[in-house]
Design a protein around this motif. Sequence first.
Motif, PDB file in Angstrom:
ATOM      1  N   TRP A  93      -6.111   1.950 -15.812  1.00  0.00           N
ATOM      2  CA  TRP A  93      -7.436   1.869 -15.064  1.00  0.00           C
ATOM      3  C   TRP A  93      -8.722   1.258 -16.131  1.00  0.00           C
ATOM      4  O   TRP A  93      -8.170   0.210 -16.654  1.00  0.00           O
ATOM      5  CB  TRP A  93      -8.039   3.358 -14.664  1.00  0.00           C
ATOM      6  N   VAL A  94      -9.972   1.950 -15.957  1.00  0.00           N
ATOM      7  CA  VAL A  94     -10.739   1.243 -16.735  1.00  0.00           C
ATOM      8  C   VAL A  94     -11.472   2.602 -17.103  1.00  0.00           C
ATOM      9  O   VAL A  94     -12.584   2.984 -16.783  1.00  0.00           O
ATOM     10  CB  VAL A  94     -11.971   0.424 -16.062  1.00  0.00           C
ATOM     11  N   ASN A  95     -10.913   3.365 -18.280  1.00  0.00           N
ATOM     12  CA  ASN A  95     -11.366   4.324 -18.745  1.00  0.00           C
ATOM     13  C   ASN A  95     -11.253   4.203 -20.341  1.00  0.00           C
ATOM     14  O   ASN A  95     -10.603   4.169 -21.037  1.00  0.00           O
ATOM     15  CB  ASN A  95     -10.403   5.701 -18.590  1.00  0.00           C
ATOM     16  N   GLY A 149     -20.120   4.316 -10.939  1.00  0.00           N
ATOM     17  CA  GLY A 149     -20.290   3.077 -10.499  1.00  0.00           C
ATOM     18  C   GLY A 149     -20.321   3.286  -8.849  1.00  0.00           C
ATOM     19  O   GLY A 149     -20.965   2.419  -8.164  1.00  0.00           O
ATOM     20  N   SER A 150     -19.684   4.206  -8.386  1.00  0.00           N
ATOM     21  CA  SER A 150     -19.903   4.350  -7.039  1.00  0.00           C
ATOM     22  C   SER A 150     -21.245   4.707  -6.368  1.00  0.00           C
ATOM     23  O   SER A 150     -21.840   3.943  -5.352  1.00  0.00           O
ATOM     24  CB  SER A 150     -18.645   5.620  -6.629  1.00  0.00           C
ATOM     25  N   MET A 151     -21.880   5.692  -7.165  1.00  0.00           N
ATOM     26  CA  MET A 151     -23.102   5.981  -6.791  1.00  0.00           C
ATOM     27  C   MET A 151     -24.103   4.704  -7.297  1.00  0.00           C
ATOM     28  O   MET A 151     -25.124   4.493  -6.531  1.00  0.00           O
ATOM     29  CB  MET A 151     -23.578   7.352  -7.596  1.00  0.00           C
ATOM     30  N   GLY A 191     -12.894  -6.835  -4.343  1.00  0.00           N
ATOM     31  CA  GLY A 191     -13.956  -6.105  -4.515  1.00  0.00           C
ATOM     32  C   GLY A 191     -13.550  -4.600  -4.419  1.00  0.00           C
ATOM     33  O   GLY A 191     -12.505  -4.030  -3.967  1.00  0.00           O
ATOM     34  N   HIS A 192     -14.275  -3.786  -5.172  1.00  0.00           N
ATOM     35  CA  HIS A 192     -13.824  -2.205  -5.357  1.00  0.00           C
ATOM     36  C   HIS A 192     -13.949  -1.570  -3.910  1.00  0.00           C
ATOM     37  O   HIS A 192     -14.927  -1.822  -3.237  1.00  0.00           O
ATOM     38  CB  HIS A 192     -14.924  -1.701  -6.428  1.00  0.00           C
ATOM     39  N   SER A 193     -13.111  -0.449  -4.022  1.00  0.00           N
ATOM     40  CA  SER A 193     -13.224   0.186  -2.597  1.00  0.00           C
ATOM     41  C   SER A 193     -14.374   1.058  -2.525  1.00  0.00           C
ATOM     42  O   SER A 193     -14.735   1.455  -1.439  1.00  0.00           O
ATOM     43  CB  SER A 193     -12.037   1.463  -2.796  1.00  0.00           C
ATOM     44  N   CYS A 194     -15.405   1.269  -3.540  1.00  0.00           N
ATOM     45  CA  CYS A 194     -16.536   1.910  -3.313  1.00  0.00           C
ATOM     46  C   CYS A 194     -17.489   1.259  -2.586  1.00  0.00           C
ATOM     47  O   CYS A 194     -18.494   1.906  -1.873  1.00  0.00           O
ATOM     48  CB  CYS A 194     -17.096   2.389  -4.841  1.00  0.00           C
ATOM     49  N   ILE A 195     -17.488  -0.084  -2.332  1.00  0.00           N
ATOM     50  CA  ILE A 195     -18.163  -1.066  -1.465  1.00  0.00           C
ATOM     51  C   ILE A 195     -17.755  -0.402  -0.063  1.00  0.00           C
ATOM     52  O   ILE A 195     -18.700  -0.296   0.920  1.00  0.00           O
ATOM     53  CB  ILE A 195     -18.058  -2.473  -1.608  1.00  0.00           C
ATOM     54  N   ALA A 239     -18.807  -8.528 -10.557  1.00  0.00           N
ATOM     55  CA  ALA A 239     -18.653  -9.089 -11.997  1.00  0.00           C
ATOM     56  C   ALA A 239     -17.673  -8.490 -12.939  1.00  0.00           C
ATOM     57  O   ALA A 239     -18.153  -7.508 -13.750  1.00  0.00           O
ATOM     58  CB  ALA A 239     -20.302  -8.990 -12.595  1.00  0.00           C
ATOM     59  N   GLY A 240     -16.621  -8.741 -12.486  1.00  0.00           N
ATOM     60  CA  GLY A 240     -15.244  -8.234 -13.187  1.00  0.00           C
ATOM     61  C   GLY A 240     -14.619  -7.227 -12.335  1.00  0.00           C
ATOM     62  O   GLY A 240     -15.126  -6.062 -12.139  1.00  0.00           O
ATOM     63  N   THR A 241     -13.383  -7.848 -11.546  1.00  0.00           N
ATOM     64  CA  THR A 241     -12.808  -6.719 -10.950  1.00  0.00           C
ATOM     65  C   THR A 241     -11.938  -6.034 -11.579  1.00  0.00           C
ATOM     66  O   THR A 241     -11.493  -6.071 -12.661  1.00  0.00           O
ATOM     67  CB  THR A 241     -11.982  -7.656  -9.739  1.00  0.00           C
ATOM     68  N   VAL A 269     -24.530  -7.059  -7.026  1.00  0.00           N
ATOM     69  CA  VAL A 269     -23.607  -7.337  -8.088  1.00  0.00           C
ATOM     70  C   VAL A 269     -22.800  -6.038  -8.480  1.00  0.00           C
ATOM     71  O   VAL A 269     -23.709  -5.012  -9.036  1.00  0.00           O
ATOM     72  CB  VAL A 269     -24.038  -8.126  -9.358  1.00  0.00           C
ATOM     73  N   ASP A 270     -21.801  -6.174  -8.342  1.00  0.00           N
ATOM     74  CA  ASP A 270     -20.973  -4.670  -8.880  1.00  0.00           C
ATOM     75  C   ASP A 270     -20.426  -5.182  -9.916  1.00  0.00           C
ATOM     76  O   ASP A 270     -19.323  -5.756 -10.344  1.00  0.00           O
ATOM     77  CB  ASP A 270     -19.617  -4.546  -7.685  1.00  0.00           C
ATOM     78  N   GLY A 271     -21.145  -4.541 -11.409  1.00  0.00           N
ATOM     79  CA  GLY A 271     -20.721  -4.921 -12.588  1.00  0.00           C
ATOM     80  C   GLY A 271     -20.269  -3.619 -13.275  1.00  0.00           C
ATOM     81  O   GLY A 271     -20.266  -3.499 -14.402  1.00  0.00           O
ATOM     82  N   ALA A 272     -19.711  -2.670 -12.488  1.00  0.00           N
ATOM     83  CA  ALA A 272     -19.180  -1.291 -12.916  1.00  0.00           C
ATOM     84  C   ALA A 272     -18.521  -1.430 -14.350  1.00  0.00           C
ATOM     85  O   ALA A 272     -18.370  -1.023 -15.196  1.00  0.00           O
ATOM     86  CB  ALA A 272     -18.587  -0.192 -11.975  1.00  0.00           C
ATOM     87  N   TYR A 273     -17.163  -2.261 -14.025  1.00  0.00           N
ATOM     88  CA  TYR A 273     -16.296  -2.489 -15.042  1.00  0.00           C
ATOM     89  C   TYR A 273     -16.811  -3.572 -15.965  1.00  0.00           C
ATOM     90  O   TYR A 273     -17.370  -3.490 -17.173  1.00  0.00           O
ATOM     91  CB  TYR A 273     -14.841  -2.791 -14.734  1.00  0.00           C
ATOM     92  N   GLY A 274     -17.294  -4.824 -15.274  1.00  0.00           N
ATOM     93  CA  GLY A 274     -17.154  -5.978 -16.201  1.00  0.00           C
ATOM     94  C   GLY A 274     -18.724  -6.383 -16.404  1.00  0.00           C
ATOM     95  O   GLY A 274     -18.940  -7.132 -17.347  1.00  0.00           O
ATOM     96  N   HIS A 317     -20.240   4.383 -18.424  1.00  0.00           N
ATOM     97  CA  HIS A 317     -19.137   5.100 -18.996  1.00  0.00           C
ATOM     98  C   HIS A 317     -17.956   4.297 -19.016  1.00  0.00           C
ATOM     99  O   HIS A 317     -16.953   4.941 -19.086  1.00  0.00           O
ATOM    100  CB  HIS A 317     -19.110   6.404 -18.183  1.00  0.00           C
ATOM    101  N   LYS A 318     -17.773   2.922 -18.750  1.00  0.00           N
ATOM    102  CA  LYS A 318     -16.919   2.270 -18.936  1.00  0.00           C
ATOM    103  C   LYS A 318     -16.980   1.442 -20.394  1.00  0.00           C
ATOM    104  O   LYS A 318     -16.461   2.019 -21.413  1.00  0.00           O
ATOM    105  CB  LYS A 318     -16.553   1.359 -17.803  1.00  0.00           C
ATOM    106  N   TRP A 319     -17.764   0.261 -20.374  1.00  0.00           N
ATOM    107  CA  TRP A 319     -17.567  -0.560 -21.475  1.00  0.00           C
ATOM    108  C   TRP A 319     -18.622  -0.126 -22.521  1.00  0.00           C
ATOM    109  O   TRP A 319     -18.755  -0.680 -23.478  1.00  0.00           O
ATOM    110  CB  TRP A 319     -17.680  -1.920 -20.957  1.00  0.00           C
TER     111      TRP A 319
END
Length: 480
Positions: free
Chosen positions: A82-84, A141-143, A181-185, A236-238, A263-268, A295-297
């Motif tokens: 995952w991205v943990n 990232g979801s919130m 795109g992430h499912s949270c969208i 910005a990073g799938t 922009v969803d940059g939760a991971y990237g 809490h990811k990178w």
Amino acid sequence: MIDLSPEEFRQLGYQAIDMISERLAAMQDAPVRQPVPPELRDQLMHQPLPETGINPAALLEQVDELVLSYPMGNSSPRFFAWVNSSPAPIAILGELLAASLNASVAGGDQSAFYVEHGVLNWMKAIFGFPGDSGGILTSGGSMANLIPLAVMRFVKTQGTVRAQGFYGESAPMVIYTSTQGHSCIQKAMELLGFGSEYLRKIPTDAEFRMDMDKLKAQIAADRAAGLRPVCIAASAGTVNTGAIDPLDEIADLCAQEDLWFHVDGAYGGFGILAEQTGGLYQGIERADSIAVDPHKWLYIPVECGCALVKNAQAMRDTFSLVPPYLRDDRALPWFSEFGPQQTRGFKALKLWLTMQHIGIEGYRELITHDVAMAQALQERIGAREDFELVAAGALSVTCFRYTPPGAADIEALNRQLLPTVQSEGRVFLTGTELDDQFVLRACIVNFRTRESDLDILLDTIAEAGQRALAATPDIPASQR
Ligand SMILES: *Cc1c(COP(=O)(O)O)cnc(C)c1O
């Protein structure tokens, strides 16, 4: 007795810190994880309601034995799922110190409130957002995606959504993301009442980035059909491959088409700090809103997300339930006016501590290292006959398959070997699907990972694969 004497508290604190320190010291060589024994699962889930209190030192020992011994494993250098990420040790202390204040950071004249503003200003600086942008720390990232999309909804309905919902709208509003795109969208689309039917998942190019021609064609088709395009939610990073959508081109398109640019940059998002990839983020500073996940990178312990919205006034107007005539303009507005939560935790302290401990220079090195590790993994895969590289985005995700010469059904083999690898605990990774093909996926957001861990990863997979082949009688050994 709920209260502890200062001496008791100190002793218990030392005990807890010793437990953590010992585990950190053993991390480099310890197994990544071990499955939770079935009896323990039952014990943990069905513990009786404690009628009387228990000695706290004994309880901490139980935590060590029953809880800390069975982690997911993401602090290990050989965790690739995952991205943990692993938490920065200083941030662990940040959690403890924040809990000691028990601050509710809804607002008010307290240090915690200003510390959160301080870290939000750092976030704005990293992404080139003006200092007067709105921002808030979130659970994740979801919130951090939901909140800006709620602001977008407010703006695109001229604010009427708060009182009237969508009833006053003449046409459904459409939002665009990519198939990656992430499912949270989609969750946000559903929760905010847009409806997932009006989320367009635009196909991607060979590098899994949003295909701009298909995006433009879809927007035109939606307008022609009487729908109302309102927003592009770029990545910005799938999660699947670390692909970064063409942000600058999307910014141009949003300007032309009068669309909100999210922009969803939760991971990237923080890949903007890496030497290898910094250039790919051009245009992110033109976004109306960004979601990122410290809490990811940034190696902050879960939970810590962050939403930035350029139009702070719109953000406040979306959530504030303080009538304007009661707003005190001499004081800074409360965070509870910028998001759905009232009582909110002091997430900022762990971030404030860690960012100062490491420094942006330090983060540049750490994130650059992770990208380099992913590239080193890709080189190893390329050099081996028994592995095949399927996809590698610019960041730190590698999608690949075990493909020993002669194996008949590569898809089945990879599906079969993964649970074996996972249960052994030497390494931990997960799989995903790309273009309907099952692939192994290794994501490196881990300051402990070294090149030797990459060799262990590939060797462990190959060994599990060989055992799977040996157990399948219809492939003659001579062809393996
Ligand atoms: C992790 C992630 C999310 C969701 O964030 P959470 O912190 O899990 O809520 C959204 N988008 C992307 C790209 C992610 O990597």
